[in-house]
Design a protein around this motif. Sequence first.
Motif, PDB file in Angstrom:
ATOM      1  N   GLU A   1      -7.688  47.036  31.153  1.00  0.00           N
ATOM      2  CA  GLU A   1      -8.103  45.689  31.562  1.00  0.00           C
ATOM      3  C   GLU A   1      -7.053  44.646  31.144  1.00  0.00           C
ATOM      4  O   GLU A   1      -6.747  43.723  31.899  1.00  0.00           O
ATOM      5  CB  GLU A   1      -9.476  45.355  30.960  1.00  0.00           C
ATOM      6  N   LEU A   2      -6.496  44.817  29.962  1.00  0.00           N
ATOM      7  CA  LEU A   2      -5.472  43.856  29.503  1.00  0.00           C
ATOM      8  C   LEU A   2      -4.210  43.962  30.359  1.00  0.00           C
ATOM      9  O   LEU A   2      -3.605  42.948  30.710  1.00  0.00           O
ATOM     10  CB  LEU A   2      -5.155  44.084  28.016  1.00  0.00           C
ATOM     11  N   VAL A   3      -3.849  45.198  30.705  1.00  0.00           N
ATOM     12  CA  VAL A   3      -2.673  45.382  31.571  1.00  0.00           C
ATOM     13  C   VAL A   3      -2.948  44.744  32.930  1.00  0.00           C
ATOM     14  O   VAL A   3      -2.083  44.073  33.513  1.00  0.00           O
ATOM     15  CB  VAL A   3      -2.318  46.886  31.712  1.00  0.00           C
ATOM     16  N   TYR A   4      -4.174  44.902  33.415  1.00  0.00           N
ATOM     17  CA  TYR A   4      -4.549  44.300  34.709  1.00  0.00           C
ATOM     18  C   TYR A   4      -4.351  42.767  34.642  1.00  0.00           C
ATOM     19  O   TYR A   4      -3.780  42.174  35.570  1.00  0.00           O
ATOM     20  CB  TYR A   4      -6.015  44.636  35.016  1.00  0.00           C
ATOM     21  N   ILE A   5      -4.758  42.168  33.553  1.00  0.00           N
ATOM     22  CA  ILE A   5      -4.591  40.706  33.430  1.00  0.00           C
ATOM     23  C   ILE A   5      -3.094  40.355  33.400  1.00  0.00           C
ATOM     24  O   ILE A   5      -2.634  39.436  34.075  1.00  0.00           O
ATOM     25  CB  ILE A   5      -5.301  40.156  32.157  1.00  0.00           C
ATOM     26  N   MET A   6      -2.328  41.133  32.624  1.00  0.00           N
ATOM     27  CA  MET A   6      -0.887  40.853  32.521  1.00  0.00           C
ATOM     28  C   MET A   6      -0.192  40.971  33.873  1.00  0.00           C
ATOM     29  O   MET A   6       0.794  40.290  34.140  1.00  0.00           O
ATOM     30  CB  MET A   6      -0.207  41.861  31.571  1.00  0.00           C
ATOM     31  N   LYS A   7      -0.739  41.830  34.745  1.00  0.00           N
ATOM     32  CA  LYS A   7      -0.082  42.054  36.044  1.00  0.00           C
ATOM     33  C   LYS A   7      -0.145  40.831  36.941  1.00  0.00           C
ATOM     34  O   LYS A   7       0.501  40.797  37.995  1.00  0.00           O
ATOM     35  CB  LYS A   7      -0.691  43.275  36.756  1.00  0.00           C
ATOM     36  N   SER A   8      -0.915  39.807  36.531  1.00  0.00           N
ATOM     37  CA  SER A   8      -0.982  38.562  37.319  1.00  0.00           C
ATOM     38  C   SER A   8       0.391  37.985  37.577  1.00  0.00           C
ATOM     39  O   SER A   8       0.602  37.260  38.541  1.00  0.00           O
ATOM     40  CB  SER A   8      -1.734  37.459  36.580  1.00  0.00           C
ATOM     41  N   ILE A   9       1.324  38.243  36.659  1.00  0.00           N
ATOM     42  CA  ILE A   9       2.585  37.536  36.764  1.00  0.00           C
ATOM     43  C   ILE A   9       3.581  38.218  37.691  1.00  0.00           C
ATOM     44  O   ILE A   9       4.665  37.718  37.911  1.00  0.00           O
ATOM     45  CB  ILE A   9       3.224  37.354  35.375  1.00  0.00           C
ATOM     46  N   GLU A  10       3.193  39.375  38.239  1.00  0.00           N
ATOM     47  CA  GLU A  10       4.137  40.079  39.130  1.00  0.00           C
ATOM     48  C   GLU A  10       4.225  39.381  40.483  1.00  0.00           C
ATOM     49  O   GLU A  10       3.256  38.798  40.940  1.00  0.00           O
ATOM     50  CB  GLU A  10       3.692  41.521  39.302  1.00  0.00           C
TER      51      GLU A  10
END
Length: 363
Positions: free
Chosen positions: A354-363
């Motif tokens: 879930e945290l990685v999913y949130i971080m992926k916002s910046i791609e």
Amino acid sequence: MLSFFMPTKIFFGKDAVYENYSLFDIGKRAFIVCSPSVFKNGSLEDVFSVLKRHKIEYALYSSIKPNPTVEQIDEVVQIAKDFKADFIIGIGGGSPLDSSKAIAVLLANENWHAKDLFEKHIEKSLPLICIPTTCGTGSEVTPYSILTIHDIENKRSFASEHIFPKYAIVDYKYLKSLPFDIIVDTSFDALSHVIEGFLAVKNTPFTSSFAFDALKIYSSIKSNLLNKNLNDKILEMLSLISVYGGIIIAHTSTLVVHPLGYNLTYYHDIPHGRANAYLLSKFLEIEMKYLPDEVETIINLLGFNDINDLDNYIKELLPPANINIETNTLNFYASRAIASKNVNNLRHEISMDELVYIMKSIE
Ligand code: NAP
Ligand code: FE
């Protein structure tokens, strides 16, 4: 059991420094901690005039950099010690305000260094007056200070009741010289505080009522930000949301948007508020799974149709992040966030995925 604790006396409005000049009579030797923009926005001039009125001696350190480091704090403390300051005035954005808090503690505790702030129990501090000139951190009303520590390649916060400023003096006129992109970035920091606080385990009816109001106010001015149509009233509202956000997180702390965002600030030089903004919609998507009613309330009060609508609004206001982060690095950022104390402020468990999913916002 509910509690609400806000020891900082808040003075809010146009010409607040000048109108409340008697507040400054709390010592004989003031050490002013600020950054270069105070010379342009009128805040330093206002402070000088009230100090002169009381015949208070002062010394000035005006070179605090964004995301202040523990090394810089130690340097400034030496100057303040040599001056024999008996109270501190912080003026500026979150960076000088957080610095002023650290300096106030270090002056009251003989032989401490900035790194000790994260290890030792803080029991005293010099009296502190904080005057914000951005509309984001709410640091003028929080018991937190966030410093950069290069040894751990990250930002870290320390907290203590003793770093609530004695007075927060908030005058929206100082925002007039703030470049539009910094208004946007910092207002997203404030919005992030309101949203994270509302979803936090420590949210109470007290903090909720500040959140409801802040979200409604934001809703009423959000088109002004899109249209770059700012006037005194809008700047006043932005300052108010920022103070409300500070009051909220003083009670609830922040959630995972903040520690995830610190990675973007430390490694990619993205300003704090903007880093939060990039992550906000995907964070709400995750929260929607656990707290659908609360997330619906946030979206409704903000006047958006759904999270996607909020996401489009954020994207319209911000430049694209345009950074490509490898999967390993995303995992590393997420692992630092999951190890942070902020995860305990969530009302549910959160996974690495879930945290990685949130971080992926910046791609
Ligand atoms: P900031 O780092 O204090 O300042 C950002 C920029 O704004 C600086 O370049 C500054 O210029 C400029 N600036 C500030 N006021 C201005 C004005 N009135 N007119 C023109 N330029 C102005 O930004 P911030 O977003 O307010 O603070 C971010 C820091 O606060 C981060 O370190 C973050 O981690 C921390 N924070 C603390 C809390 C808390 O509770 N303590 C909460 C959230 C965030 P100059 O440098 O030239 O002056
Ligand atoms: Fe913040």
